[in-house]
Write a protein that holds these residues in place. Sequence first.
Motif, PDB file in Angstrom:
ATOM      1  N   ASP A  91      57.548  17.232  27.935  1.00 27.28           N
ATOM      2  CA  ASP A  91      58.655  18.074  28.414  1.00 27.28           C
ATOM      3  C   ASP A  91      58.282  19.553  28.379  1.00 27.28           C
ATOM      4  OD1 ASP A  91      58.627  18.006  25.681  1.00 27.28           O
ATOM      5  OD2 ASP A  91      60.813  18.015  25.439  1.00 27.28           O
ATOM      6  N   ARG A  92      57.479  19.934  27.389  1.00 26.16           N
ATOM      7  CA  ARG A  92      57.064  21.346  27.352  1.00 26.16           C
ATOM      8  C   ARG A  92      56.004  21.641  28.403  1.00 26.16           C
ATOM      9  NH1 ARG A  92      57.419  23.467  21.181  1.00 26.16           N
ATOM     10  NH2 ARG A  92      59.357  22.363  20.744  1.00 26.16           N
ATOM     11  N   GLN A  93      55.141  20.682  28.645  1.00 23.94           N
ATOM     12  CA  GLN A  93      54.164  20.888  29.723  1.00 23.94           C
ATOM     13  C   GLN A  93      54.890  21.089  31.050  1.00 23.94           C
ATOM     14  OE1 GLN A  93      50.401  18.734  30.020  1.00 23.94           O
ATOM     15  NE2 GLN A  93      50.998  17.498  28.255  1.00 23.94           N
ATOM     16  N   LYS A  94      55.959  20.305  31.235  1.00 23.77           N
ATOM     17  CA  LYS A  94      56.733  20.447  32.479  1.00 23.77           C
ATOM     18  C   LYS A  94      57.343  21.830  32.582  1.00 23.77           C
ATOM     19  CE  LYS A  94      57.937  15.668  33.439  1.00 23.77           C
ATOM     20  NZ  LYS A  94      58.952  14.622  33.491  1.00 23.77           N
ATOM     21  N   MET A  95      57.928  22.262  31.468  1.00 25.02           N
ATOM     22  CA  MET A  95      58.566  23.574  31.451  1.00 25.02           C
ATOM     23  C   MET A  95      57.532  24.653  31.771  1.00 25.02           C
ATOM     24  SD  MET A  95      60.764  24.941  28.260  1.00 25.02           S
ATOM     25  CE  MET A  95      59.373  25.750  27.480  1.00 25.02           C
ATOM     26  N   LEU A  96      56.390  24.556  31.108  1.00 22.89           N
ATOM     27  CA  LEU A  96      55.339  25.539  31.333  1.00 22.89           C
ATOM     28  C   LEU A  96      54.856  25.500  32.781  1.00 22.89           C
ATOM     29  CD1 LEU A  96      53.308  27.649  30.257  1.00 22.89           C
ATOM     30  CD2 LEU A  96      51.787  25.739  29.682  1.00 22.89           C
ATOM     31  N   GLY A  97      54.698  24.293  33.316  1.00 24.95           N
ATOM     32  CA  GLY A  97      54.243  24.163  34.704  1.00 24.95           C
ATOM     33  C   GLY A  97      55.195  24.868  35.658  1.00 24.95           C
ATOM     34  N   GLU A  98      56.496  24.672  35.461  1.00 27.90           N
ATOM     35  CA  GLU A  98      57.475  25.323  36.343  1.00 27.90           C
ATOM     36  C   GLU A  98      57.447  26.841  36.164  1.00 27.90           C
ATOM     37  OE1 GLU A  98      61.187  23.811  37.250  1.00 27.90           O
ATOM     38  OE2 GLU A  98      60.453  21.757  37.460  1.00 27.90           O
ATOM     39  N   LEU A  99      57.292  27.244  34.907  1.00 28.47           N
ATOM     40  CA  LEU A  99      57.269  28.677  34.620  1.00 28.47           C
ATOM     41  C   LEU A  99      56.068  29.346  35.284  1.00 28.47           C
ATOM     42  CD1 LEU A  99      58.352  31.108  32.993  1.00 28.47           C
ATOM     43  CD2 LEU A  99      56.918  30.321  31.078  1.00 28.47           C
ATOM     44  N   VAL A 100      54.897  28.746  35.124  1.00 21.83           N
ATOM     45  CA  VAL A 100      53.692  29.329  35.713  1.00 21.83           C
ATOM     46  C   VAL A 100      53.777  29.309  37.233  1.00 21.83           C
ATOM     47  CG1 VAL A 100      51.199  29.067  35.980  1.00 21.83           C
ATOM     48  CG2 VAL A 100      52.240  28.818  33.730  1.00 21.83           C
ATOM     49  N   ALA A 101      54.218  28.171  37.766  1.00 21.56           N
ATOM     50  CA  ALA A 101      54.329  28.054  39.226  1.00 21.56           C
ATOM     51  C   ALA A 101      55.239  29.144  39.782  1.00 21.56           C
ATOM     52  CB  ALA A 101      54.853  26.676  39.606  1.00 21.56           C
ATOM     53  N   ALA A 102      56.414  29.305  39.166  1.00 17.92           N
ATOM     54  CA  ALA A 102      57.350  30.330  39.632  1.00 17.92           C
ATOM     55  C   ALA A 102      56.758  31.719  39.434  1.00 17.92           C
ATOM     56  CB  ALA A 102      58.682  30.200  38.890  1.00 17.92           C
ATOM     57  N   SER A 103      56.066  31.928  38.319  1.00 19.94           N
ATOM     58  CA  SER A 103      55.510  33.249  38.023  1.00 19.94           C
ATOM     59  C   SER A 103      54.489  33.681  39.063  1.00 19.94           C
ATOM     60  CB  SER A 103      54.838  33.262  36.648  1.00 19.94           C
ATOM     61  OG  SER A 103      55.773  32.954  35.645  1.00 19.94           O
ATOM     62  N   ILE A 104      53.689  32.730  39.551  1.00 22.77           N
ATOM     63  CA  ILE A 104      52.685  33.162  40.529  1.00 22.77           C
ATOM     64  C   ILE A 104      53.216  33.067  41.950  1.00 22.77           C
ATOM     65  CG2 ILE A 104      50.756  32.696  38.981  1.00 22.77           C
ATOM     66  CD1 ILE A 104      50.126  30.210  40.434  1.00 22.77           C
ATOM     67  N   GLY A 105      54.486  32.736  42.119  1.00 23.18           N
ATOM     68  CA  GLY A 105      55.088  32.918  43.432  1.00 23.18           C
ATOM     69  C   GLY A 105      55.606  31.676  44.121  1.00 23.18           C
ATOM     70  N   PHE A 106      55.462  30.499  43.494  1.00 16.40           N
ATOM     71  CA  PHE A 106      56.000  29.297  44.132  1.00 16.40           C
ATOM     72  C   PHE A 106      57.527  29.375  44.096  1.00 16.40           C
ATOM     73  CE2 PHE A 106      57.311  24.816  44.322  1.00 16.40           C
ATOM     74  CZ  PHE A 106      56.579  24.385  45.418  1.00 16.40           C
ATOM     75  N   ASP A 107      58.146  29.213  45.259  1.00 17.63           N
ATOM     76  CA  ASP A 107      59.586  29.421  45.398  1.00 17.63           C
ATOM     77  C   ASP A 107      60.307  28.077  45.248  1.00 17.63           C
ATOM     78  OD1 ASP A 107      62.177  29.857  46.176  1.00 17.63           O
ATOM     79  OD2 ASP A 107      61.666  30.937  48.020  1.00 17.63           O
ATOM     80  N   PHE A 108      60.993  27.918  44.126  1.00 14.05           N
ATOM     81  CA  PHE A 108      61.653  26.634  43.861  1.00 14.05           C
ATOM     82  C   PHE A 108      62.927  26.431  44.682  1.00 14.05           C
ATOM     83  CE2 PHE A 108      58.732  26.478  40.282  1.00 14.05           C
ATOM     84  CZ  PHE A 108      58.429  25.131  40.224  1.00 14.05           C
ATOM     85  N   ASP A 109      63.404  27.481  45.331  1.00 14.34           N
ATOM     86  CA  ASP A 109      64.480  27.238  46.305  1.00 14.34           C
ATOM     87  C   ASP A 109      63.936  26.551  47.551  1.00 14.34           C
ATOM     88  OD1 ASP A 109      66.422  28.346  44.750  1.00 14.34           O
ATOM     89  OD2 ASP A 109      66.248  30.349  45.648  1.00 14.34           O
ATOM     90  N   ARG A 110      62.637  26.670  47.732  1.00 13.89           N
ATOM     91  CA  ARG A 110      62.004  26.070  48.908  1.00 13.89           C
ATOM     92  C   ARG A 110      60.985  25.012  48.516  1.00 13.89           C
ATOM     93  NH1 ARG A 110      59.232  30.010  52.396  1.00 13.89           N
ATOM     94  NH2 ARG A 110      58.756  31.281  50.572  1.00 13.89           N
TER      95      ARG A 110
END
Lengths: 511, 511
Positions: free
Chosen positions: B210-229
């Motif tokens: 669960d923490r790996q997932k959280m970190l993955g989303e955090l890093v992805a969003a931080s480098i610009g992956f848009d989770f609204d899209r």
Amino acid sequence: MDPKAAYDELTRRSREWSTLASCAALLSWDELTVMPTAASAFRGDQLGLLAGLEHERATDPKVGELLATVEGSDLVADPESPEAADVRELRRSFDRKTKLPRALVEELARVTSAAQHEWVAARKGRDFPRFLPWLDRIVALKRREAECVGAPGGDPYDALLDDYEPGASASRLSGLFDALKAELVPLVGQIASSETRPDPGVLRGNYPIDRQKMLGELVAASIGFDFDRGRLDTSAHPFCSGIAPGDCRITTRYRPDDFEESFFGVLHEVGHGLYEQGLDPDRFGTPMGESVSLGIHESQSRLWENLVGRGRAFWTHWFPIVRRLFREPLGAAEFDAFHRAVNRVEPSLIRTQADEVTYNLHIIIRFELERALLSGDLPPADLPGAWDESYRRDLGVVAPDVADGCLQDVHWSAGLFGYFPTYTLGNLYAAQLFDRASEELGDLDASIRQGDTTPLLRWLRDHVHRHARRHTPAALIRRATGSDPDHRPLIRSLKARYGPVYGLSGAEVPS
Amino acid sequence: MDPKAAYDELTRRSREWSTLASCAALLSWDELTVMPTAASAFRGDQLGLLAGLEHERATDPKVGELLATVEGSDLVADPESPEAADVRELRRSFDRKTKLPRALVEELARVTSAAQHEWVAARKGRDFPRFLPWLDRIVALKRREAECVGAPGGDPYDALLDDYEPGASASRLSGLFDALKAELVPLVGQIASSETRPDPGVLRGNYPIDRQKMLGELVAASIGFDFDRGRLDTSAHPFCSGIAPGDCRITTRYRPDDFEESFFGVLHEVGHGLYEQGLDPDRFGTPMGESVSLGIHESQSRLWENLVGRGRAFWTHWFPIVRRLFREPLGAAEFDAFHRAVNRVEPSLIRTQADEVTYNLHIIIRFELERALLSGDLPPADLPGAWDESYRRDLGVVAPDVADGCLQDVHWSAGLFGYFPTYTLGNLYAAQLFDRASEELGDLDASIRQGDTTPLLRWLRDHVHRHARRHTPAALIRRATGSDPDHRPLIRSLKARYGPVYGLSGAEVPS
């Protein structure tokens, strides 16, 4: 082409357009559960394209020729044969679709799409006049639809109803619903004046969502939902989608401080799901692999939600388990108090939150009003007044404004006229089926008390699910229960279950 | 029809068949992430139907007529215009699709589908002879495909390569890869004989999913992956699918005792995702709204995974955060030890597990072998021997059996010949792009150290993403970096980053 070859080609085509529909069903499921927000505009393009392709195939004149070749042939001489049912239902749907002019279909799609947005805004603004012109247009369009597809000189309401409940008629429904209402109104009155007031407090409190999810999956699997052939997910509004063979998906919604909404929501959708999972996957995409009507579908959901899921037998098994999962709100709770809480009755304003006893009054009101709208007896402008008057008369409550009054449901803005009565038909059918299953299976409660609902599910598979569209809904009920659609089993069931909860003196079960 | 009207009709059609493809992409994503197991058989029917409809539309002779109307017109006089690029690429794809006889397409689909099952069994049984007849058939079919679509008298390999990397040629790749190999082999040798041995132990341990997932989303969003899209989900094999405008979905997989696999997997797929999200949604379904090649796509994933994600600057920002999330394995870890661990190099047998330095040797071996298979220089029966010989020569390792040898990849069983080299092209392009971005943006490391990768992403949007298919991949690289595809920036980058990790004396950065 000989009739057998024509029949094979017909079912091949039916499977093909149904496969397109199944792709659309998956896209819709995705839209309502996991789709990123920004994908929503294009999702409409995808669904529009698939719907267009499906319509094109389903209305191909070649389908009409194939039907004509099979009809009257030996292949369909036995009206009970799967072939006869397939051909009868494919004809029904082909005629309905081809009778509707494309311009009307497109106008209905356009107007109801815009009207749903207007409805959202009007409801939010508690502003009936804003919605009125849209209601006017939709009623007029639905009248034209009824003229196109209905029998000449027939009741326009019947033509619309037939899309959801084949073979049903407004006049028969009217008799059934009047009889039901005549019993329900005094029953609700008795309950309202009872001194017993079940306390819902025990159902509020710390109900962690992850545990509610776990429990939902456990209960769903326990009563027979096959997770190798389905899923349970979360969505804003619960639904069941029988997407494809081996792929039935249900949803619910969770609140961390409420037990009821997700739990009974899951039971309800599992009921729909069991029906879908009970259809023959090898006949997918043809009438003999499809559910027969909304009313029969709803009978399955309400049977599990209410007749099983609110019963003492069910909770004898599940209460100890649920109490261990939610120690904070339920650790000290007593069985009787809990059981009363999930069986409380209260006249209220909102259909979707109504209890099992008052629910049908909400439906009957809508049925009467939408008939009057269609016939012209009720001008759309007079809807709010008529609505309040009906609620005051039948339920003794009046909405503070239209948001909780005549604008509470999406249906009319979506063009769904003739849809509401299937909810109550479902409740009537459910009670009839449960009654008959109990008679045939002996002590059904004894197995439910032990957490075993297999005999009941097997009975439903055998008497309802496996028949798909072989019979009309009314004929299916007649064959399964020995009776026509009837309000009395539901009234008996309500009195037998709610009488004790509310200590009603007059709650003896009538014969 | 005038050229403008023909162009509009062309793009309308292209959007339509791409919309069908986008429905299929959603169904495929669903199949690989959340679909119930029993739905799998019918999912094939759904995808088959959609693929057939798409093919029918994309090869409609009318498309050829429309193309002919636009080609040579003023509308496409400027070869740099979006219209010219659209028409050029639609022509390329129309010709390729219509040159392939339907019988060959169907045979390829049938044989590769069966061959993939045979490959699974052969790999499991470590039984090359079982797979050999399938490889024989596939090589023969791919030769026929090359004959159909390739230039007369051309290298058959080029005809296949062109499907993945438009404009590339085997002879150019050969020169590029030989030069790369000539530098890589000694570099890998130096590293192998270094006394430094980074310890991966710190990357193993208690890494709750669960923490790996959280970190993955955090890093992805931080480098610009848009989770609204877009979304990030879990699947057996990580992938990125640019399903539709506003809907790009990436996946990864997790192990509760391993940090690397999901983390670098997410960075890799986010790189693909950023490219997809950088395309113009208004041009969806036409070449000017599509990614240009597999090589350019891979350049984006490898740039973020390796050039950004294994760098000291990146970890200067992220290590303190990651350490707080995973206190048990990382609480006492030192930055340098951690950084060395994620940059360790070791000649190994399996491509998908290879580090950044040895990875390209795995690819070059496959490129050489598949060219020889296609040309007939290497009879399929001799593949295992040739494979082992190449690995011994270039990587100094030999597989114990074919499962970890020539049967390790699915590609050939799926008919993917000419696909492997795009992985290495991606690595070369990535180094060239990162180099040039660093030159133009000044101290790129300084912003990355502060967790800000916005300047880099903006540069990539501007120099790569927004150009879609306007240029060939090689021309795109030339325009973005000022140089043709080149092996030297990658070698410089590897020496600059891995030299210090392994204390290599000869690791001065060459000019």
